[in-house]
Design a protein around this motif. Structure first.
Motif, mmCIF file in Angstrom:
data_model
loop_
_atom_site.group_PDB
_atom_site.id
_atom_site.type_symbol
_atom_site.label_atom_id
_atom_site.label_comp_id
_atom_site.label_asym_id
_atom_site.label_seq_id
_atom_site.Cartn_x
_atom_site.Cartn_y
_atom_site.Cartn_z
ATOM 1 N N GLY A 1 6.370 4.079 17.113
ATOM 2 C CA GLY A 1 5.319 4.291 18.100
ATOM 3 C C GLY A 1 4.034 4.713 17.433
ATOM 4 N N ALA A 2 2.983 4.848 18.237
ATOM 5 C CA ALA A 2 1.712 5.345 17.716
ATOM 6 C C ALA A 2 1.854 6.845 17.445
ATOM 7 C CB ALA A 2 0.594 5.091 18.718
ATOM 8 N N ALA A 3 1.483 7.256 16.256
ATOM 9 C CA ALA A 3 1.712 8.640 15.842
ATOM 10 C C ALA A 3 1.133 9.635 16.850
ATOM 11 C CB ALA A 3 1.112 8.874 14.456
ATOM 12 N N HIS B 1 8.086 -2.820 10.149
ATOM 13 C CA HIS B 1 8.054 -1.799 9.101
ATOM 14 C C HIS B 1 9.172 -0.777 9.338
ATOM 15 C CE1 HIS B 1 3.437 -2.506 8.388
ATOM 16 N NE2 HIS B 1 4.152 -3.611 8.258
ATOM 17 N N PHE C 1 3.110 14.875 5.495
ATOM 18 C CA PHE C 1 2.448 13.906 4.616
ATOM 19 C C PHE C 1 1.764 12.861 5.490
ATOM 20 C CE2 PHE C 1 3.062 9.839 2.022
ATOM 21 C CZ PHE C 1 1.895 10.018 1.286
ATOM 22 N N GLY D 1 3.121 7.460 8.999
ATOM 23 C CA GLY D 1 2.893 6.192 8.290
ATOM 24 C C GLY D 1 4.044 5.880 7.347
ATOM 25 N N ILE E 1 4.159 2.624 13.568
ATOM 26 C CA ILE E 1 3.750 1.874 14.757
ATOM 27 C C ILE E 1 4.254 0.432 14.741
ATOM 28 C CG2 ILE E 1 1.531 1.011 13.870
ATOM 29 C CD1 ILE E 1 0.303 1.877 16.594
ATOM 30 N N GLU E 2 4.550 -0.132 13.570
ATOM 31 C CA GLU E 2 4.960 -1.544 13.453
ATOM 32 C C GLU E 2 6.480 -1.657 13.450
ATOM 33 O OE1 GLU E 2 3.309 -4.347 13.337
ATOM 34 O OE2 GLU E 2 1.275 -3.520 13.330
ATOM 35 N N ILE F 1 0.825 -1.216 0.000
ATOM 36 C CA ILE F 1 0.000 0.000 0.000
ATOM 37 C C ILE F 1 0.852 1.255 0.000
ATOM 38 C CG2 ILE F 1 -2.051 -1.073 1.018
ATOM 39 C CD1 ILE F 1 -1.190 -0.025 3.756
ATOM 40 N N TYR F 2 2.114 1.130 -0.448
ATOM 41 C CA TYR F 2 2.930 2.336 -0.586
ATOM 42 C C TYR F 2 2.430 3.182 -1.759
ATOM 43 C CZ TYR F 2 4.920 -1.936 -2.408
ATOM 44 O OH TYR F 2 5.050 -3.192 -2.919
ATOM 45 N N ASP G 1 -0.343 9.508 5.988
ATOM 46 C CA ASP G 1 -0.598 8.267 5.239
ATOM 47 C C ASP G 1 -0.703 7.063 6.179
ATOM 48 O OD1 ASP G 1 -1.026 6.659 3.033
ATOM 49 O OD2 ASP G 1 1.088 6.492 2.502
ATOM 50 N N ALA G 2 -1.245 7.254 7.377
ATOM 51 C CA ALA G 2 -1.369 6.134 8.324
ATOM 52 C C ALA G 2 -2.844 5.742 8.460
ATOM 53 C CB ALA G 2 -0.733 6.509 9.660
ATOM 54 N N ASP G 3 -3.258 5.287 9.643
ATOM 55 C CA ASP G 3 -4.636 4.817 9.855
ATOM 56 C C ASP G 3 -5.644 5.921 9.543
ATOM 57 O OD1 ASP G 3 -3.226 5.927 12.060
ATOM 58 O OD2 ASP G 3 -4.838 5.348 13.413
ATOM 59 N N LEU H 1 5.606 2.639 6.640
ATOM 60 C CA LEU H 1 5.669 1.301 6.015
ATOM 61 C C LEU H 1 7.154 0.975 5.799
ATOM 62 C CD1 LEU H 1 3.798 -1.021 5.157
ATOM 63 C CD2 LEU H 1 3.656 0.005 2.904
ATOM 64 N N TYR I 1 9.201 3.624 1.449
ATOM 65 C CA TYR I 1 9.165 3.905 0.001
ATOM 66 C C TYR I 1 8.882 5.394 -0.269
ATOM 67 C CZ TYR I 1 8.001 3.293 -4.957
ATOM 68 O OH TYR I 1 7.947 3.395 -6.335
ATOM 69 N N SER I 2 7.773 5.903 0.282
ATOM 70 C CA SER I 2 7.465 7.330 0.058
ATOM 71 C C SER I 2 8.500 8.217 0.737
ATOM 72 C CB SER I 2 6.054 7.663 0.556
ATOM 73 O OG SER I 2 5.887 7.240 1.910
HETATM 74 N N1 SAH Z 1 3.765 6.092 3.328
HETATM 75 C C1 SAH Z 1 4.044 4.691 3.030
HETATM 76 C C2 SAH Z 1 2.795 3.827 3.201
HETATM 77 C C3 SAH Z 1 2.210 3.870 4.587
HETATM 78 S S1 SAH Z 1 1.048 2.555 4.856
HETATM 79 C C4 SAH Z 1 4.551 4.591 1.595
HETATM 80 O O1 SAH Z 1 3.876 5.114 0.703
HETATM 81 O O2 SAH Z 1 5.615 3.997 1.378
HETATM 82 C C5 SAH Z 1 0.491 2.993 6.457
HETATM 83 C C6 SAH Z 1 1.491 2.732 7.576
HETATM 84 O O3 SAH Z 1 0.994 3.384 8.732
HETATM 85 C C7 SAH Z 1 1.660 1.256 7.949
HETATM 86 O O4 SAH Z 1 3.010 0.890 7.950
HETATM 87 C C8 SAH Z 1 1.075 1.169 9.359
HETATM 88 O O5 SAH Z 1 1.747 0.235 10.191
HETATM 89 C C9 SAH Z 1 1.279 2.584 9.856
HETATM 90 N N2 SAH Z 1 0.373 2.980 10.942
HETATM 91 C C10 SAH Z 1 -0.922 2.606 11.122
HETATM 92 N N3 SAH Z 1 -1.418 3.168 12.223
HETATM 93 C C11 SAH Z 1 -0.434 3.929 12.752
HETATM 94 C C12 SAH Z 1 -0.338 4.753 13.905
HETATM 95 N N4 SAH Z 1 -1.379 4.921 14.724
HETATM 96 N N5 SAH Z 1 0.830 5.384 14.160
HETATM 97 C C13 SAH Z 1 1.882 5.226 13.321
HETATM 98 N N6 SAH Z 1 1.849 4.458 12.217
HETATM 99 C C14 SAH Z 1 0.715 3.812 11.940
#
Ligand code: SAH
Ligand code: DHB
Ligand code: MG
Length: 229
Positions: free
Chosen positions: A126-128, A104, A145, A75, A100-101, A49-50, A147-149, A77, A80-81
């Motif tokens: 950590g959690a954003a 990743h 930018f 976010g 958060i993972e 999902i990048y 791009d997370a949850d 991942l 990549y971005s």
């Molecule tokens: N920007 C990346 C894609 C991000 S996908 C790209 O384009 O390469 C979304 C990511 O957000 C995932 O890795 C997921 O684990 C992370 N994520 C989800 N909830 C989150 C949170 N609460 N805090 C931080 N990261 C989170």
């Protein structure tokens, strides 16, 4: 083309896909680091999902257009971005990215290093919403930018408005949610949150925004100076 091949599909999506490939082929060739990152992420079963290459190039172009030196990504991942954006920064620039993972974050750090951006890309685990408050003590960002949850997008927008300087940009991936933002009423909480995010991007007097219809829609907002609002 053989006689047995299916007729050309004239629905809008395949044309959009072909045009995306045309644009990416012209403007957004991937190097080995980006290709290997996607392959490694695939082997590990990480979600695919990048951002697309053409969206990555657009992000990099936006970084360069405003001479950004400090970028915040929510976010990461596999990074990549982050790599696309960091490659648009000048010497001494920094990209802080929140993930958060642990796996990743680890993959992102590994590929940032491989891209020669180990000192530029700062992956914070950590959690954003737990990390963002501490960032108010740092220098303002030129770009955020998001791009997370998806359910937290309205909260991330609040933080971005605090953390990004006037003249900077707030960007939101998946502004179209594959078309689900058209649902009325919204079918799930993430769609409801994205609708609220888009509405606020559109109507907040501190912002001038639109959605660029690249891939799944990229919300792009310029943060206005108080006198411009
Ligand atoms: N920007 C990346 C894609 C991000 S996908 C790209 O384009 O390469 C979304 C990511 O957000 C995932 O890795 C997921 O684990 C992370 N994520 C989800 N909830 C989150 C949170 N609460 N805090 C931080 N990261 C989170
Ligand atoms: C999903 C999330 C994304 O950030 C994206 O760009 C595409 C899909 C998802 O959660 O399905
Ligand atoms: Mg996304």
């Amino acid at each position: 083309m053989t006689p047995e091949s299916p007729p050309e599909d004239d629905s809008p999506r395949p044309l959009a896909v072909r045009l995306e490939e045309y644009t990416a082929g012209l403007y957004a060739p991937e190097d080995d680091v980006l290709r290997d990152l996607r392959a490694e992420a695939g082997r590990r079963g990480m979600p695919e999902i990048y951002v697309s290459a053409d969206e990555g190039n657009l992000l990099q172009l936006l970084v360069r257009m405003i001479s950004a030196r400090r970028v915040l990504e929510i976010g990461t991942l596999g990074g990549y971005s982050a790599i696309w954006m960091a490659r648009g920064l000048p010497a001494g620039g920094r990209l802080v990215t929140l993930e958060i993972e642990p796996e990743h974050a680890q993959v992102a750090r590994m590929f940032a290093e491989r891209a020669g951006l180990g000192d530029v890309i700062d992956v914070r685990l950590g959690a954003a919403l737990d990390i963002l408050p501490a960032l108010t003590d740092e220098e303002p960002f030129d770009i955020c930018f998001i791009d997370a949850d998806k359910v937290a997008y309205p909260d991330y927008l609040d933080w971005a408005l605090r953390l990004v300087r006037p003249g900077g940009l707030i960007l939101g991936d998946n502004a179209h949610r594959e078309g689900r933002v058209l649902e009325d009423p919204p079918g799930d909480d993430a769609t409801r949150a994205m609708q609220e995010f888009n509405r606020r991007m559109a109507t907040d007097p501190r912002l001038h925004a639109t959605i660029v219809p690249v891939r799944d829609g990229l919300g792009v907002a310029l943060v206005l100076a108080p006198s411009e609002g």
